[in-house]
Design an enzyme around this catalytic site. Sequence first.
Site, PDB file in Angstrom:
ATOM      1  CE1 TYR A 182       0.402   1.911   4.226  1.00 18.42           C
ATOM      2  CE2 TYR A 182       0.798  -0.428   4.549  1.00 18.42           C
ATOM      3  CZ  TYR A 182       0.898   0.880   4.989  1.00 18.42           C
ATOM      4  OH  TYR A 182       1.490   1.163   6.195  1.00 18.42           O
ATOM      5  CB  CYS A 183       1.746   3.919  -1.593  1.00 21.14           C
ATOM      6  SG  CYS A 183       0.729   3.918  -3.090  1.00 21.14           S
ATOM      7  NE  ARG A 184       3.326   9.881  -0.975  1.00 20.79           N
ATOM      8  CZ  ARG A 184       4.322  10.201  -1.787  1.00 20.79           C
ATOM      9  NH1 ARG A 184       4.136  10.203  -3.094  1.00 20.79           N
ATOM     10  NH2 ARG A 184       5.512  10.507  -1.279  1.00 20.79           N
TER      11      ARG A 184
END
Length: 219
Positions: free
Chosen positions: A175-177
Amino acid sequence: MASPKVQIYEKLAELAKVLGSAHRLELIEYVSQGERSVERLAELTGLTVANTSQHLQLLRRGGYVRSRRDGKRVLYSLGEGPVLELLASLHCYAERNSAEVRAIVGDYFGKLDQFEPVSREELLQRLDDGDVTLLDVRPEDEFSLGHLPGALNVPLGKLEQRLAELPTDHEIVAYCRGPYCVLSFEAVAALRAKGYRVRRLEDGFPEWKAAGYAVEASR
């Protein structure tokens, strides 16, 4: 004097106008990772400090962000209320009604990852079962501000050097932003090319936090 309905519509139009800037939408994405200084936000967006400050002041007046002073620095964080939900609705509307947005999503994001992402509910269950490794591919400073519990932080740029830290016997969820952040898409594509079993979380850290799920911070 305008009718109450017209007055409300005028205010709604003012609030919508504040979002009419790609730079301001990007600033909301960065601020939603955690509290940031104007200088750091300018660095992330590639804008001047003065220009960044102007955009942030407009966002603050609209309630999308809030600010506080820390000595000589001004720090910004996400505003109260359903800011991310509002942007999520805008994303959905654009993907449904804009051929240009659909083309970008399909031509870029779709080519990097055609697999169904993991929902938050599925991830919670799999974390309880202990059969998944959670991979946060954001920069270290964003990870330290807040991250999903138990996540391993390997920024995208360091992924190649740190492959030995990743499991080969069970699935990885990256996952990221947020939904249009390219970091997790590129990480998933790179890891799959090396034979890892990996999928993306359906959105990112801000949406996870806004949904009321537990988070951790490194400082």
